[in-house]
Design a protein around this motif. Structure first.
Motif, short mmCIF file in Angstrom:
data_model
loop_
_atom_site.label_atom_id
_atom_site.label_comp_id
_atom_site.label_asym_id
_atom_site.label_seq_id
_atom_site.Cartn_x
_atom_site.Cartn_y
_atom_site.Cartn_z
N LEU A 37 0.69 -1.40 0.25
CA LEU A 37 0.22 0.41 0.46
C LEU A 37 0.80 0.94 -0.12
N ASP A 38 0.59 2.16 -0.75
CA ASP A 38 0.75 3.15 -0.22
C ASP A 38 1.30 3.66 0.98
N ALA A 39 1.78 5.31 1.32
CA ALA A 39 1.64 5.93 2.51
C ALA A 39 0.37 5.96 3.38
N GLN A 40 -0.38 7.07 2.22
CA GLN A 40 -1.99 7.81 2.17
C GLN A 40 -2.77 6.80 2.87
N ASP A 41 -2.66 5.89 1.85
CA ASP A 41 -3.16 4.65 1.59
C ASP A 41 -3.62 4.00 3.64
N ARG A 42 -2.48 3.38 3.72
CA ARG A 42 -2.27 3.06 4.95
C ARG A 42 -1.91 3.73 6.29
N THR A 43 -2.33 5.22 5.95
CA THR A 43 -2.49 6.16 6.98
C THR A 43 -4.28 6.13 6.92
N LEU A 44 -4.53 6.34 5.85
CA LEU A 44 -5.99 6.09 5.86
C LEU A 44 -6.44 5.13 6.85
N ILE A 45 -6.51 4.30 6.88
CA ILE A 45 -6.81 2.57 7.47
C ILE A 45 -6.54 3.20 8.83
N GLN A 46 -5.53 3.28 9.19
CA GLN A 46 -5.08 3.73 10.03
C GLN A 46 -5.97 4.17 11.43
N ARG A 47 -5.54 5.82 10.35
CA ARG A 47 -7.22 6.92 11.33
C ARG A 47 -8.60 6.05 11.68
N VAL A 48 -8.53 5.07 10.65
CA VAL A 48 -9.76 5.02 10.77
C VAL A 48 -10.02 3.71 11.77
N PHE A 49 -8.96 2.94 12.27
CA PHE A 49 -8.55 2.51 13.17
C PHE A 49 -8.28 2.80 14.47
N TYR A 50 -7.71 3.98 14.65
CA TYR A 50 -7.56 4.52 15.81
C TYR A 50 -8.81 5.60 15.86
N GLY A 51 -9.71 6.28 15.33
CA GLY A 51 -11.51 6.46 15.02
C GLY A 51 -12.00 5.26 16.31
N VAL A 52 -12.03 4.37 15.64
CA VAL A 52 -13.05 2.80 16.80
C VAL A 52 -12.56 2.88 17.36
N ARG A 53 -10.77 2.51 18.00
CA ARG A 53 -10.60 2.31 18.92
C ARG A 53 -11.17 2.94 20.53
N HIS A 54 -11.20 4.81 19.74
CA HIS A 54 -10.66 5.93 20.95
C HIS A 54 -12.52 6.16 20.61
N GLY A 55 -13.58 5.44 20.47
CA GLY A 55 -15.33 5.79 19.97
C GLY A 55 -15.32 6.47 19.23
N LEU A 56 -14.16 7.07 18.22
CA LEU A 56 -14.94 9.00 17.34
C LEU A 56 -15.48 7.93 16.18
N LEU A 57 -15.92 6.50 15.96
CA LEU A 57 -15.88 5.37 14.44
C LEU A 57 -16.96 4.66 15.92
N ASN A 58 -17.87 4.36 15.26
CA ASN A 58 -19.01 2.89 15.86
C ASN A 58 -18.81 1.94 14.50
N VAL A 59 -18.41 1.17 15.19
CA VAL A 59 -18.57 -0.41 13.98
C VAL A 59 -20.41 -0.81 14.70
N ASN A 60 -20.98 -0.88 13.23
CA ASN A 60 -22.05 -1.72 13.42
C ASN A 60 -22.27 -3.20 12.24
#
Length: 60
Positions: A37-60
């Motif tokens: 993966l290019d760095a930008q795509d990897r960073t985007l995915i990691q930001r989503v996982f960060y949001g999930v871990r910290h309760g900023l994003l919900n997983v349904n």
């Protein structure tokens, strides 16, 4: 693939929610294609996982 990743992350960050299916897809992408993966795509995915871990994003 990169457009798909960007669409997934944009949708998740905009709606503040992520389907379990998309969460699983992102995990697989990082596991199977993380090294190619290019760095930008990897960073985007990691930001989503960060949001999930910290309760900023919900997983349904």
């Amino acid at each position: 693939m990169s457009t798909s990743i960007r669409e997934l992350t944009l949708r998740a960050l905009t709606n503040r929610t992520l389907s379990r299916y998309d969460h699983h897809r992102m995990q697989l992408i990082l596991q199977e294609e993380g090294h190619s993966l290019d760095a930008q795509d990897r960073t985007l995915i990691q930001r989503v996982f960060y949001g999930v871990r910290h309760g900023l994003l919900n997983v349904n």
